[in-house]
Motif scaffolding. Structure first.
Motif, PDB file in Angstrom:
ATOM      1  N   UNK A 293       0.873  -1.164   0.058  1.00 35.00           N
ATOM      2  CA  UNK A 293       0.079  -0.057  -0.007  1.00 35.00           C
ATOM      3  C   UNK A 293       0.944   1.227  -0.021  1.00 35.00           C
ATOM      4  N   UNK A 294       2.049   1.257  -0.665  1.00 34.57           N
ATOM      5  CA  UNK A 294       2.978   2.367  -0.535  1.00 34.57           C
ATOM      6  C   UNK A 294       2.389   3.622  -1.184  1.00 34.57           C
ATOM      7  N   UNK A 295       1.608   3.432  -2.145  1.00 32.16           N
ATOM      8  CA  UNK A 295       0.764   4.598  -2.815  1.00 32.16           C
ATOM      9  C   UNK A 295      -0.008   5.211  -1.831  1.00 32.16           C
ATOM     10  N   UNK A 296      -0.540   4.587  -1.121  1.00 29.77           N
ATOM     11  CA  UNK A 296      -1.845   5.288  -0.017  1.00 29.77           C
ATOM     12  C   UNK A 296      -1.158   5.666   1.478  1.00 29.77           C
TER      13      UNK A 296
ATOM     14  N   UNK B  20      -0.305  -4.653  10.811  1.00 30.82           N
ATOM     15  CA  UNK B  20       0.304  -6.094  10.380  1.00 30.82           C
ATOM     16  C   UNK B  20       0.655  -5.937   9.146  1.00 30.82           C
ATOM     17  N   UNK B  21       1.754  -6.164   8.528  1.00 30.88           N
ATOM     18  CA  UNK B  21       2.264  -6.299   7.156  1.00 30.88           C
ATOM     19  C   UNK B  21       2.081  -7.674   6.650  1.00 30.88           C
ATOM     20  N   UNK B  22       1.364  -7.874   5.761  1.00 31.59           N
ATOM     21  CA  UNK B  22       0.963  -9.189   5.201  1.00 31.59           C
ATOM     22  C   UNK B  22       1.986  -9.698   3.922  1.00 31.59           C
ATOM     23  N   UNK B  23       3.148  -9.363   3.994  1.00 27.54           N
ATOM     24  CA  UNK B  23       4.045  -9.910   2.898  1.00 27.54           C
ATOM     25  C   UNK B  23       4.125  -8.929   1.852  1.00 27.54           C
ATOM     26  N   UNK B  24       4.223  -7.623   2.138  1.00 25.98           N
ATOM     27  CA  UNK B  24       4.591  -6.418   1.345  1.00 25.98           C
ATOM     28  C   UNK B  24       5.890  -6.535   0.621  1.00 25.98           C
ATOM     29  N   UNK B  25       5.963  -6.165  -0.672  1.00 25.47           N
ATOM     30  CA  UNK B  25       7.208  -6.124  -1.583  1.00 25.47           C
ATOM     31  C   UNK B  25       7.461  -5.134  -2.329  1.00 25.47           C
ATOM     32  N   UNK B  26       6.616  -3.875  -1.835  1.00 27.39           N
ATOM     33  CA  UNK B  26       6.642  -2.467  -2.564  1.00 27.39           C
ATOM     34  C   UNK B  26       7.315  -1.610  -1.536  1.00 27.39           C
ATOM     35  N   UNK B  27       7.892  -1.850  -0.642  1.00 22.51           N
ATOM     36  CA  UNK B  27       8.523  -0.849   0.348  1.00 22.51           C
ATOM     37  C   UNK B  27       7.657  -0.463   1.452  1.00 22.51           C
ATOM     38  N   UNK B  28       6.576  -0.938   1.473  1.00 23.62           N
ATOM     39  CA  UNK B  28       5.718  -0.731   2.480  1.00 23.62           C
ATOM     40  C   UNK B  28       6.147  -0.902   3.844  1.00 23.62           C
TER      41      UNK B  28
ATOM     42  N   UNK C 278      -0.248  10.247  -7.616  1.00 20.65           N
ATOM     43  CA  UNK C 278       0.866  10.123  -7.093  1.00 20.65           C
ATOM     44  C   UNK C 278       1.218   9.605  -5.872  1.00 20.65           C
ATOM     45  N   UNK C 279       2.223   8.655  -5.632  1.00 23.04           N
ATOM     46  CA  UNK C 279       2.207   8.196  -4.452  1.00 23.04           C
ATOM     47  C   UNK C 279       2.631   9.190  -3.178  1.00 23.04           C
TER      48      UNK C 279
END
Length: 346
Positions: free
Chosen positions: A62-65, A84-92, A187-188
């Motif tokens: 959810x890095x955009x939001x 709780x982060x459920x396996x983010x891969x985008x830098x969140x 825009x992120x």
């Protein structure tokens, strides 16, 4: 839009009360087990102040939001975020770990098998939320409420405390762009509602459901475009995101339904309670890619096979706008349309 009055909760009888009590205990037992699936990434709970307002969420990519989400709720009075982060891969994960008011846990366990993250959050609410006001809001849910431009959520919870009210209801409102999905970027870190600035003002159904004593709300563009022939599969839009938590409480279905049962009366018109709206930013341009991914992951619905056509419809990039769409202005507009109410909070 006139709000219906729910009938008085019918007595459950000894058998019904027993079943509800054991259902709640099962939910709490699930949360106790689920704690083993989470690993601490950043634990700042020792910094939680006296009488805080806590925000709980499960997130993935959810890095955009995230920057807008955190700033919005900080401005509204949130003291600390427990995520709780459920396996983010985008830098969140890395971004959240750096935030001084975020406590972060990580898990790669099944989102679906955790009751869509509820088991993980229930444990954190048991551990850190008892006796405190707890807001549960996904990364794509931005809460607005009466007087949001001049009063904080702490003002709202103070009013609820004075009147002995332990829960606050909000209708989820799907926001969308004018034009094809996927063609409007954000825009992120930017305000998603500069892009998603239209919504359905009419066409909602309000139905009293006796089992848990709640009023179910359905409607909006998802029902209008994707579930017109199967309205019972359309998403529920009623939520109870803000609760003065007790370790004996448990969400039954996302934040739609709570036990004990009396907490679900938040939309009962006779109580004259204030209510809010969760502005839903689901339909950013990334929805096309995410829908393709989630159709394969099959983590977001109990009966995932029923929603293949829904995902296909989203991936086709339809235009959700129609002549009845209304451009978003502010909370006063939502109140005038009957989508939220001040109740007796003046």
């Amino acid at each position: 839009m006139a709000r219906p009055a729910a009938p008085d909760l019918p007595p459950l009888g000894l058998t019904g009360a027993y079943r509800m009590r054991w259902k709640r205990r099962r939910m709490l037992w699930r949360a106790l087990r689920a704690r083993r699936q989470m690993q601490k990434v950043a634990d700042r709970t020792r910094n939680i102040p006296e009488d805080p307002l806590l925000c709980f969420a499960t997130m993935r990519n959810e890095m955009t939001r995230l920057p807008f989400y955190l700033e919005h709720y900080r401005s509204a009075g949130v003291s600390q975020f427990l995520i709780v982060d459920n396996g983010s891969t985008d830098g969140s994960t890395e971004y959240l770990a750096q935030q001084p008011d975020v406590s972060l846990w990580q898990t790669r366990a099944s989102y679906r098998e955790s009751r869509f993250g509820v088991d993980w959050l229930t444990w954190l609410q048991i551990r850190h939320g008892h006796g405190r006001w707890c807001l549960t809001a996904d990364a794509d849910e931005i809460l607005t409420y009466p007087y949001a431009d001049s009063r904080s959520l702490r003002d709202l919870t103070a009013w609820l405390d004075r009147h002995g009210v332990a829960a606050f209801g909000a209708m989820m409102l799907d926001m969308y762009p004018k034009g094809w999905l996927g063609s409007h970027s954000c825009t992120p870190g930017g305000d998603p509602f500069e892009t998603l600035n239209w919504f359905d003002a009419e066409g909602y159904t309000w139905e009293y459901l006796e089992r848990y004593g709640q009023i179910s709300i359905r409607g909006g563009p998802r029902k209008r475009l994707f579930f017109l022939d199967n309205p019972d599969f359309a998403p529920h839009l009623h939520k109870i995101p803000l609760v003065r938590w007790n370790r004996r409480f448990a969400y039954v279905s996302s934040t739609h339904t709570l036990l004990p049962r009396h907490l679900n009366s938040v939309f009962d018109a006779r109580l004259n309670l204030p209510s809010g709206v969760l502005l839903h930013s689901k339909f950013l341009d990334e929805i096309i890619r995410k829908s393709a991914e989630e159709k394969q992951r099959r983590q977001h619905f109990t009966h995932a096979e029923r929603y293949d056509a829904y995902y296909d419809g989203i991936m086709a990039g339809p235009d959700l706008w129609y002549p009845g769409s209304v451009r978003y202005e502010d909370w006063r507009q939502l109140e005038q349309l009957g989508l939220m109410t001040r109740g007796s909070w003046q």
